[in-house]
Design a protein around this motif. Structure first.
Motif, PDB file in Angstrom:
ATOM      1  N   ASP A   2       7.671 -21.394  34.994  1.00 54.60           N
ATOM      2  CA  ASP A   2       6.222 -20.385  34.977  1.00 54.60           C
ATOM      3  C   ASP A   2       5.382 -20.734  35.990  1.00 54.60           C
ATOM      4  O   ASP A   2       4.251 -20.134  35.988  1.00 54.60           O
ATOM      5  N   HIS A   3       5.618 -21.218  37.209  1.00 56.60           N
ATOM      6  CA  HIS A   3       4.716 -21.260  38.412  1.00 56.60           C
ATOM      7  C   HIS A   3       4.614 -19.980  39.301  1.00 56.60           C
ATOM      8  O   HIS A   3       5.883 -19.400  39.344  1.00 56.60           O
ATOM      9  N   ARG A   4       3.432 -19.437  39.492  1.00 57.49           N
ATOM     10  CA  ARG A   4       3.631 -18.228  40.221  1.00 57.49           C
ATOM     11  C   ARG A   4       3.611 -18.467  41.821  1.00 57.49           C
ATOM     12  O   ARG A   4       3.446 -17.474  42.310  1.00 57.49           O
ATOM     13  N   THR A  12       6.916 -14.903  37.700  1.00 56.80           N
ATOM     14  CA  THR A  12       7.336 -16.651  37.612  1.00 56.80           C
ATOM     15  C   THR A  12       8.769 -16.295  37.550  1.00 56.80           C
ATOM     16  O   THR A  12       9.498 -15.196  37.298  1.00 56.80           O
TER      17      THR A  12
END
Length: 99
Positions: A2-4, A12
């Motif tokens: 879920d990291h951008r 993500t």
């Protein structure tokens, strides 16, 4: 998952995976004996994961690296409907046969 990656509007990994899973499901639902999917190497991991029905929650723990121009062969058994990765990132067609 879920990291951008520091890009405010960037997808993500989970969002990419969800998009690829949806596309793969649409493609394989077509009544065709053979199909070709062309993708970037990064997305190939998600194509294979969708093919083998790996849960999206597990995709963050797997990687199927591939060289540009490589071919990965996926096949479903006609009888049991088992899904196989027949070959991964094959580049034998890229060899220089002229010596």
């Amino acid at each position: 998952m879920d990291h951008r990656g520091g890009i405010a509007d960037g997808e993500t990994r989970r969002e990419v995976a969800e998009r690829v899973y949806s596309s793969v499901n649409t493609i394989i639902s077509r009544p065709c004996p053979a199909q070709v999917i062309v993708t970037h190497g990064f997305a190939l991991t998600f194509v294979i994961a969708a093919w083998i029905k790996m849960p999206i929650e597990s995709v963050g723990h797997v990687s199927f690296p591939a060289r540009s121009g490589s071919i990965t062969h996926l096949k479903e058994d006609d009888y049991w409907q088992n899904r196989a990765v027949v070959s991964l990132a094959d580049v034998s067609h890229l060899t220089d046969d002229d010596g």
